[in-house]
Design a protein around this motif. Structure first.
Motif, mmCIF file in Angstrom:
data_model
loop_
_atom_site.group_PDB
_atom_site.id
_atom_site.type_symbol
_atom_site.label_atom_id
_atom_site.label_comp_id
_atom_site.label_asym_id
_atom_site.label_seq_id
_atom_site.Cartn_x
_atom_site.Cartn_y
_atom_site.Cartn_z
ATOM 1 N N ILE A 121 13.893 -19.960 15.731
ATOM 2 C CA ILE A 121 15.188 -20.346 15.183
ATOM 3 C C ILE A 121 16.185 -19.985 16.275
ATOM 4 N N LEU A 122 16.684 -21.012 16.994
ATOM 5 C CA LEU A 122 17.449 -20.752 18.215
ATOM 6 C C LEU A 122 18.714 -19.946 17.959
ATOM 7 N N GLY A 123 19.363 -20.208 16.801
ATOM 8 C CA GLY A 123 20.632 -19.523 16.545
ATOM 9 C C GLY A 123 20.453 -18.068 16.138
ATOM 10 N N ALA A 124 19.220 -17.709 15.733
ATOM 11 C CA ALA A 124 18.990 -16.340 15.236
ATOM 12 C C ALA A 124 18.651 -15.396 16.387
ATOM 13 N N THR A 125 18.762 -14.100 16.116
ATOM 14 C CA THR A 125 18.481 -13.109 17.163
ATOM 15 C C THR A 125 16.974 -12.975 17.365
ATOM 16 N N ILE A 126 16.610 -12.285 18.438
ATOM 17 C CA ILE A 126 15.196 -12.048 18.722
ATOM 18 C C ILE A 126 14.553 -11.318 17.544
ATOM 19 N N GLN A 127 15.237 -10.253 17.056
ATOM 20 C CA GLN A 127 14.574 -9.454 16.024
ATOM 21 C C GLN A 127 14.470 -10.209 14.699
ATOM 22 N N ASP A 128 15.451 -11.069 14.400
ATOM 23 C CA ASP A 128 15.358 -11.848 13.157
ATOM 24 C C ASP A 128 14.212 -12.852 13.238
ATOM 25 N N ASN A 129 14.035 -13.463 14.408
ATOM 26 C CA ASN A 129 12.923 -14.398 14.582
ATOM 27 C C ASN A 129 11.591 -13.706 14.342
ATOM 28 N N ILE A 130 11.461 -12.495 14.863
ATOM 29 C CA ILE A 130 10.190 -11.773 14.725
ATOM 30 C C ILE A 130 9.998 -11.306 13.280
ATOM 31 N N ALA A 131 11.104 -10.853 12.648
ATOM 32 C CA ALA A 131 11.017 -10.333 11.279
ATOM 33 C C ALA A 131 10.633 -11.419 10.275
ATOM 34 N N VAL A 132 11.259 -12.602 10.422
ATOM 35 C CA VAL A 132 11.026 -13.691 9.464
ATOM 36 C C VAL A 132 9.541 -14.027 9.366
ATOM 37 N N ALA A 133 8.861 -13.983 10.509
ATOM 38 C CA ALA A 133 7.446 -14.377 10.529
ATOM 39 C C ALA A 133 6.541 -13.252 10.038
ATOM 40 N N ASN A 134 7.106 -12.059 9.880
ATOM 41 C CA ASN A 134 6.268 -10.902 9.555
ATOM 42 C C ASN A 134 6.817 -10.145 8.361
ATOM 43 N N ILE A 135 7.252 -10.938 7.349
ATOM 44 C CA ILE A 135 7.978 -10.322 6.256
ATOM 45 C C ILE A 135 7.111 -9.288 5.522
#
Length: 515
Positions: A356-370
């Motif tokens: 998700i280009l607009g999201a931060t690095i950590q949000d991208n990683i968190a979303v996939a590993n909820i």
């Protein structure tokens, strides 16, 4: 008989169409360019090479008026110039065509070619007949038969590129700067593009060609300039150079060091595919073991990517069985089920599917590993922080910090965020589609190292690549597909590119001959 130097006719040095000298550019005190420069002659195709982060894009932005240099000079036809804006550079005949294509999709081809100052009008009214005549003349000059009334948004990528060329020529561009122009083109389209570039060269246009595809550079360009860490390292004739030398100059190490040592051996079977049928894939069967890197090759349209999507549950299949670690997945399980079973896919189109280009690095990683970062639906910030820091460290993601938006990272670092996201899940089987597409050589080396580390840790990696040297370098074993079927299988150690290519074209006899 050889001519002595004395007998050779003296050639007057040509004045460069564009020259950048000793350019310095800093951002937040950090040097993006540190005395960089290059020159391009009229009637020359000049390659500008370097890893992501070497400073190529910044240098191009300086010579096209997007950035003002902190130090250094620009010369156009030997005269010192300052481009305060992109328009000023365009008026001086210096035009850049970027990867993100520069056509306006909602207007016609003819209007795109003669935008703005170029539009023929009288008393504020557009003269449509004159507009079409001029637009047709520009397309004719590069041998293109594109319908003038079509909306630019309906054109193929190569047609959009051709329209952008025609527009540049309509503004009398004498210096064309192309950034990764072949990234979204097929082989046939690339051939067409090269024909146009060669005809422009004959007309005396100076062309700066930025590409990661070194084979293209050697086929097309006259000279090359290599950048590293914001500096210009070398400029030389393409004829006096070869690919391995270019790679080692770009990276600062030899091409042989690109790929890590192969694995120590594979464990038990991690995934079995039996008689898989899809839209294009026909009756494909194979297995891959824990700790093994299986490379899959084949021409575009051979079914490689579809096979990965079927394994990942992202595409339905009409027949066959996938078994992971002893568990048989139900037919077309969907991505969620496949992930739970331990199959993760890193897609080729990272910008649209991977992050998700607009999201931060950590949000991208968190979303996939909820599930990993939450308990009973409550997300733990400290756990997100731990897996993000671990991913950034393991993958050497170059960023200001975990809260930097992914859109601001280089292509290679975006790819690493996609990887970090998937690796945090610790998959049994990692599927990778074109893991290094559009990435510079240095980051490629890191991604190969990561793939090997994962395999050492027991993950089975299945990687699709259209580059034969990459397949041979990163894999333990290679499957080649042709028209939906497996046409050949070879151990990667000592594999022969010609044999692989014969399999890509469905010529199995090459194999018999090889034995």
């Amino acid at each position: 008989m050889t001519l002595t130097d004395a007998a050779a006719p003296a050639v007057a040095p040509r004045t460069p169409a564009l020259e950048a000298r000793d350019i310095v550019k800093r951002f937040d005190g950090v040097h993006a360019l540190d005395g960089a420069g290059f020159e391009v002659l009229p009637g020359e195709i000049h390659a500008l090479l370097g890893e992501n982060g070497a400073g190529k894009s910044t240098l191009i932005k300086v010579v096209t008026g997007l950035y003002a240099p902190d130090e250094g000079v620009l010369l156009r036809d030997g005269e010192e110039v300052e481009f305060a804006t992109v328009r000023a550079a365009n008026h001086a005949g210096v035009v850049a065509l970027y990867q993100e294509l520069s056509v306006i999709p909602s207007i016609s081809v003819a209007e795109n070619i003669l935008l703005g100052d170029q539009t023929p009008s009288r008393g504020g009214l557009v003269q449509w007949r004159a507009l079409k005549r001029k637009a047709r003349a520009q397309l004719d000059s590069i041998n293109q038969r594109i319908p003038l009334n079509m909306l630019a948004g309906d054109l193929t990528p190569v047609q959009q590129t051709m329209v952008a060329f025609a527009r540049a020529l309509a503004t009398d561009a004498r210096v064309l700067i192309l950034d990764e122009p072949t990234a979204s083109l097929t082989d046939t389209e690339i051939t067409d593009l090269f024909a146009v570039l060669r005809s422009l060269r004959e007309r005396g246009v100076a062309i700066v060609y930025v590409s990661h595809r070194l084979e293209e550079v050697f086929e097309l360009c006259d000279r090359l300039t290599i950048m590293r860490n914001g500096r210009t390292i070398v400029t030389k004739d393409v004829a006096d150079s070869h690919i391995d030398e270019v790679i080692s100059t770009m990276v600062g190490r030899s091409a042989g060091e690109l790929y890590p040592e192969r694995g120590s051996g594979a464990g038990p079977v991690a995934l079995t595919a039996a008689n898989i049928d899809g839209r294009r894939v026909k009756d494909v069967s194979f297995e891959v073991r824990e700790g093994e890197v299986l490379g899959i090759g084949g021409l575009a349209g051979s079914g490689r990517s579809e096979l990965l999507r079927i394994l990942a549950g992202a595409q339905k299949h009409s027949g066959g069985v996938v078994t992971v670690g002893g568990t048989t997945l139900k037919q077309s399980p969907g991505v969620g089920r496949a992930l739970e079973a331990g199959i993760a896919l890193v897609p080729e189109e990272r910008r649209s599917q991977g992050v998700i280009l607009g999201a931060t690095i950590q949000d991208n990683i968190a979303v996939a590993n909820i599930s990993e970062v939450s308990t009973m639906g409550i997300v733990s910030a400290s756990r997100i922080s731990v897996i993000t820091q671990r991913g950034m460290k393991d993958l050497q993601i170059k960023a200001r910090g975990p809260r930097q938006p992914v859109s601001e990272l280089s292509g290679g670092n975006q790819q690493k965020v996609v990887l970090a996201k998937m690796l945090a899940r610790r998959p049994k089987v990692l599927l990778m589609d074109e893991p290094t597409r559009g990435i510079d050589v240095g980051t490629k080396a890191e991604i190969y190292r990561l793939i090997r580390q994962l395999a050492e840790g027991g993950t089975a990696v299945i990687a699709v690549s259209s580059e034969l040297p990459e397949l041979i370098g990163m894999s333990d074993r290679i499957l080649i597909m042709h028209e939906g079927r497996v046409s050949g299988e070879v151990p990667a150690e000592g594999a022969d590119e010609e044999v692989l290519l014969a399999y890509c074209y469905g010529k199995a006899e090459a194999h018999d001959h090889h034995q």
